[in-house]
Scaffold this motif. Sequence first.
Motif, PDB file in Angstrom:
ATOM      1  N   GLU B  30     -72.391  42.684 -32.558  1.00 16.15           N
ATOM      2  CA  GLU B  30     -71.071  43.295 -32.474  1.00 16.15           C
ATOM      3  C   GLU B  30     -71.209  44.800 -32.413  1.00 16.15           C
ATOM      4  OE1 GLU B  30     -68.071  42.269 -35.257  1.00 16.15           O
ATOM      5  OE2 GLU B  30     -67.451  40.706 -33.841  1.00 16.15           O
ATOM      6  N   MET B  31     -70.330  45.444 -31.661  1.00 23.29           N
ATOM      7  CA  MET B  31     -70.393  46.898 -31.606  1.00 23.29           C
ATOM      8  C   MET B  31     -68.989  47.479 -31.581  1.00 23.29           C
ATOM      9  SD  MET B  31     -71.701  47.402 -27.739  1.00 23.29           S
ATOM     10  CE  MET B  31     -72.904  46.123 -27.579  1.00 23.29           C
ATOM     11  N   LEU B  44     -71.476  40.082 -22.779  1.00 24.45           N
ATOM     12  CA  LEU B  44     -70.752  39.662 -23.974  1.00 24.45           C
ATOM     13  C   LEU B  44     -71.051  38.208 -24.288  1.00 24.45           C
ATOM     14  CD1 LEU B  44     -67.226  41.182 -23.212  1.00 24.45           C
ATOM     15  CD2 LEU B  44     -69.056  42.182 -24.565  1.00 24.45           C
ATOM     16  N   LYS B  45     -71.019  37.899 -25.608  1.00 23.14           N
ATOM     17  CA  LYS B  45     -71.120  36.502 -26.017  1.00 23.14           C
ATOM     18  C   LYS B  45     -69.711  35.921 -26.111  1.00 23.14           C
ATOM     19  CE  LYS B  45     -72.788  37.507 -30.093  1.00 23.14           C
ATOM     20  NZ  LYS B  45     -73.579  37.696 -31.312  1.00 23.14           N
ATOM     21  N   GLY B  47     -66.840  35.188 -28.242  1.00 25.06           N
ATOM     22  CA  GLY B  47     -66.496  35.820 -29.508  1.00 25.06           C
ATOM     23  C   GLY B  47     -65.134  36.485 -29.437  1.00 25.06           C
ATOM     24  N   PHE B  48     -64.952  37.506 -30.271  1.00 29.52           N
ATOM     25  CA  PHE B  48     -63.639  38.121 -30.395  1.00 29.52           C
ATOM     26  C   PHE B  48     -63.706  39.616 -30.127  1.00 29.52           C
ATOM     27  CE2 PHE B  48     -63.939  34.489 -33.233  1.00 29.52           C
ATOM     28  CZ  PHE B  48     -62.964  33.692 -32.649  1.00 29.52           C
ATOM     29  N   ILE B  49     -62.766  40.084 -29.327  1.00 29.96           N
ATOM     30  CA  ILE B  49     -62.618  41.516 -29.115  1.00 29.96           C
ATOM     31  C   ILE B  49     -61.467  41.961 -30.001  1.00 29.96           C
ATOM     32  CG2 ILE B  49     -62.012  43.307 -27.456  1.00 29.96           C
ATOM     33  CD1 ILE B  49     -63.052  41.483 -25.252  1.00 29.96           C
ATOM     34  N   LYS B  50     -61.728  43.027 -30.767  1.00 37.24           N
ATOM     35  CA  LYS B  50     -60.633  43.537 -31.604  1.00 37.24           C
ATOM     36  C   LYS B  50     -60.292  44.944 -31.138  1.00 37.24           C
ATOM     37  CE  LYS B  50     -62.828  40.897 -35.058  1.00 37.24           C
ATOM     38  NZ  LYS B  50     -63.993  41.018 -35.933  1.00 37.24           N
ATOM     39  N   GLY B 144     -64.597  44.663 -43.784  1.00 35.08           N
ATOM     40  CA  GLY B 144     -66.048  44.759 -43.902  1.00 35.08           C
ATOM     41  C   GLY B 144     -66.742  43.623 -43.172  1.00 35.08           C
ATOM     42  N   GLU B 145     -65.972  42.832 -42.458  1.00 39.55           N
ATOM     43  CA  GLU B 145     -66.553  41.685 -41.782  1.00 39.55           C
ATOM     44  C   GLU B 145     -67.220  42.097 -40.465  1.00 39.55           C
ATOM     45  OE1 GLU B 145     -63.574  39.322 -39.890  1.00 39.55           O
ATOM     46  OE2 GLU B 145     -64.586  37.504 -40.519  1.00 39.55           O
ATOM     47  N   ASN B 146     -66.751  43.210 -39.924  1.00 39.29           N
ATOM     48  CA  ASN B 146     -67.290  43.638 -38.632  1.00 39.29           C
ATOM     49  C   ASN B 146     -68.695  44.177 -38.771  1.00 39.29           C
ATOM     50  OD1 ASN B 146     -64.784  42.965 -37.778  1.00 39.29           O
ATOM     51  ND2 ASN B 146     -64.026  45.081 -37.706  1.00 39.29           N
TER      52      ASN B 146
END
Lengths: 295, 146
Positions: B30-31, B44-45, B47-50, B144-146
């Motif tokens: 993640e970045m 990209l895998k 997953g989720f983009i925030k 803090g999950e990122n």
Amino acid sequence: MASAREMRLRIRSVKNISQVTRALEAVSASKVRKAIAAVTATRAYAGKAWQVLTHVAKQPGRESLHPLLTKRPEVKNTLAVIVTGDRGLAGAYNTNVIRFVARKFDHYEHPLHFIAVGRKGRDLMIRRRKNVVADFSNLPAAPSFMDVSAIGRMVVEEFLEGRADEVYLIYTDFITMSRQETVVKRLLPLEVDGSDRVEEYEAKAGPAAAYIYEPGEREILDEIIPRFTGLQIYQAVLESQASEHAARMIAMRNATDSALDLVEQLKLAYNKVRQQTITNDILDIVGGANALAQS
Amino acid sequence: MTIRCEIVSQDRMVFEGDVDIVVLPGSAGEMGILPHHAPLLTTLKYGFIKVRQQGKEEIFAVAGGVAEVQPQIVTVLADAAENIEEIDEARAEQARERAQEMLAKGVPADSDAYLAIEAALRRSNLRLDAVKRYRKGGRPNTPGEN
């Protein structure tokens, strides 16, 4: 001359035909709009993907080109993807594509094979004894990207495994409701350099800065180029569908007009027959009455 | 200070806006991308983009793709992307069951059909995961999950 009864039946059937063709015209008109909306929706991705590709191609200190971007010094085999419709009754739409293919490829310098997208094209190509290696017919009316992505995968595979050294895509570009044009586009190797689009993009964004690649340049191009190829095919299919429906719409409108003309002519003839019958009947009665009076 | 973010999939523009930060599910991890990031290209895998816009966070489920980062703009070319608020949980559940059933019946591996089913399964798993993790009423988005 046909009897009045026969003519009445004929008039009724021609009228029915005109109703059917009018309904088909309306159906095609709404399908044209849908296909065009779908093409427009793909433009955002296509534009962005192209930007990224040109950007990467312009990188300073770039290693050797990606195989999908490399022009082969010697072309031995050519693959052509032919997009037509599954159905007829669309004016000259399908024959125009096949005629275009014949003009371009009948005296081509390299051995050819074909992928047919659409039943009509497949049948016509096979009848002309062309080497059709795959057939993607009966696509749904409003295909999603998933429905056509297999075509892209196959094209890339043919190219990478050396069964084709260049790949062309032939489809029908939708220009206006009354104008569609059969065009050919080279799919692979993909041409990025030397395109005016690169300069256009550079003018807007300035020269490309060096990128950080994650995981690597090769892997990224591996991802982007096949997708871009797939997208080009998807756009071509949508453009062709819009063209097909537009051609069908015009064909059906002409059919409706001719049917109504025919009804007018038949009515005139029918009335003449009817009047003639009445005149004959009166003559009979008058003749009979005169004969009775004389006797 | 904001950075422009555009998320497009093959058939539509999914998101477009000026945001404070974009978090991408890069293939190497993640970045978080802030304005003035160095030029970067990454795959990209699933997953989720925030994206965070003035404290408001929007989350998109993305089924792989490529992202290009430039100092002023992040462009995501997604294979499939949707706002997690748009996900239809029941439909995703059905799709997953259908895909699992078909795989259980046995399809020759590395055939086109197999790849398609597997992709469908991964997409529905991703959608269900998204609902479980982020949808209101689900598990709260722990910091803090990122």
